[in-house]
Write an enzyme that holds these catalytic residues in place. Sequence first.
Site, PDB file in Angstrom:
ATOM      1  N   GLU A   1       0.806  -1.221   0.000  1.00 18.52           N
ATOM      2  CA  GLU A   1       0.000   0.000   0.000  1.00 18.52           C
ATOM      3  C   GLU A   1       0.847   1.283   0.000  1.00 18.52           C
ATOM      4  O   GLU A   1       0.804   2.073   0.939  1.00 18.52           O
ATOM      5  CB  GLU A   1      -0.964   0.002   1.188  1.00 18.52           C
ATOM      6  CG  GLU A   1      -1.971  -1.128   1.146  1.00 18.52           C
ATOM      7  CD  GLU A   1      -3.045  -1.017   2.228  1.00 18.52           C
ATOM      8  OE1 GLU A   1      -2.968  -0.091   3.066  1.00 18.52           O
ATOM      9  OE2 GLU A   1      -3.961  -1.859   2.233  1.00 18.52           O
TER      10      GLU A   1
ATOM     11  N   GLU B   1      -5.051  -8.639   1.039  1.00 18.05           N
ATOM     12  CA  GLU B   1      -5.700  -8.261   2.304  1.00 18.05           C
ATOM     13  C   GLU B   1      -7.186  -8.066   2.057  1.00 18.05           C
ATOM     14  O   GLU B   1      -7.586  -7.400   1.097  1.00 18.05           O
ATOM     15  CB  GLU B   1      -5.161  -6.951   2.898  1.00 18.05           C
ATOM     16  CG  GLU B   1      -3.783  -7.030   3.503  1.00 18.05           C
ATOM     17  CD  GLU B   1      -3.370  -5.698   4.129  1.00 18.05           C
ATOM     18  OE1 GLU B   1      -4.254  -4.909   4.544  1.00 18.05           O
ATOM     19  OE2 GLU B   1      -2.157  -5.436   4.192  1.00 18.05           O
TER      20      GLU B   1
END
Length: 479
Positions: free
Chosen positions: A178, A383
């Site tokens: 991320e 995720e």
Amino acid sequence: MVTAAQQTASAPDAALTFPEGFLWGSATASYQIEGAAAEDGRTPSIWDTYARTPGRVRNGDTGDTATDHYHRWREDVALMAELGLGAYRFSLAWPRIQPTGRGPAVQKGLDFYRRLVDDLLEKGIQPVATLYHWDLPQELEDAGGWPERATAERFAEYAALAADALGDRVKTWTTLNEPWCSAFLGYGSGVHAPGRTDPVAALRAAHHLNLGHGLAVQALRDRLPADARCSVTLNIHQVRPLTPADADTDAVRRIDALANRVFTGPMLQGAYPEDLLKDTAELTDWSFVRDGDLKQIHQPLDFLGVNYYTPTVVSATDGSGAHTSDGHGKSAHSPWPGADKVAFHQPPGETTAMGWAVDPTGLYDLLRRLAADFPRLPLYITENGAAFDDYADPSGQVNDPARIAYVRGHLAAVHRAIVDGADVRGYFLWSLLDNFEWAHGYSKRFGAVYVDYPTGTRIPKASARWYAEVARSGVLPGA
């Protein structure tokens, strides 16, 4: 014979069978679980510094102990084996391996990961290593951090150290987790470490994270066996307009550029989007992008990791209160450079303990878009999960039906996307353990396994047992 497509179309709440070989796993991050913040040569990361700054993290919580995974890793791997996980996605702590961000590796730090990986392999669990999940060595931040080119160069050197030490054991590698959060929450809104609030620094950080990714992939390829796999994990935002109005549609375009295409453009296509450069022209001329950078960034990948929790809803506005409901934490400073006239809205419906809307259709739409945009690039959900207000009942059990419903709904969306042509090859539940949830401290529980923080006791929740059966059988039970 009933095909998967017919099964889905005729009975969307029926049991769904995933393709043979689909990888089932769970994920964690080093600062969130390891603890041992000053042991065996580890020095502070930006998150150590940030968490120890009064007012930054709820209740003054830090990752000094976290879930004590550094000492309890054998217990945690045994839990993974008990749950039948096929893979474990974890991150390496840069300041544990290379405390100053420069120079040789600390062998005690590498030994921790060697032992962890060896135990995973012994139990038949595939290790998936992420090089960077936000714990930049503080010394590198003191030298300028991700807004500076030198940090990208140091990252490639660190990647080489990790590959040299673990490349004979770990076959799947992720460079960054991320990078949007690292750049725009860390340097734009300041709600993540290092807590800076400079929109130009955020854009510079985004570029140097891109560059660090490309240089790291090259370093990994130079050292890893030919069958090793390299990837990056992006939290692709599924951005939707509040209304069909042209102005709201343009707000989607603007946020999509800042949230998604700022990374997918250079990483996967070799160029920054022209509209992104135009939207941010009043802030920077992007002269920090040097000749040759885009070629360095645009490296072949074996798959793309996708993190998804909730969709993003936007509209056009006059510029007042534009970023207050984007779901990424409250700040007087925006994580969206050049998007002052975009407003964020809470999506309708049920929410998690994070205040995030529960909407599996966002994941389906996202996977279909990625499959269309990058048709030859396999996808993994690296995720997906939810925080709820879990507790152990008097009998010591933790029942979390809302999490089971959340995961079931999102896995059904993944299955539907596969049926409709998306090449999705695995799913990693976030997270294996309750842990330090960044600026929320220990107040939010994402784990499939409950952690009693005072004692460190691990209690598999009902969702863990449910997910274990899905992973074992490859069949998602009916709703």
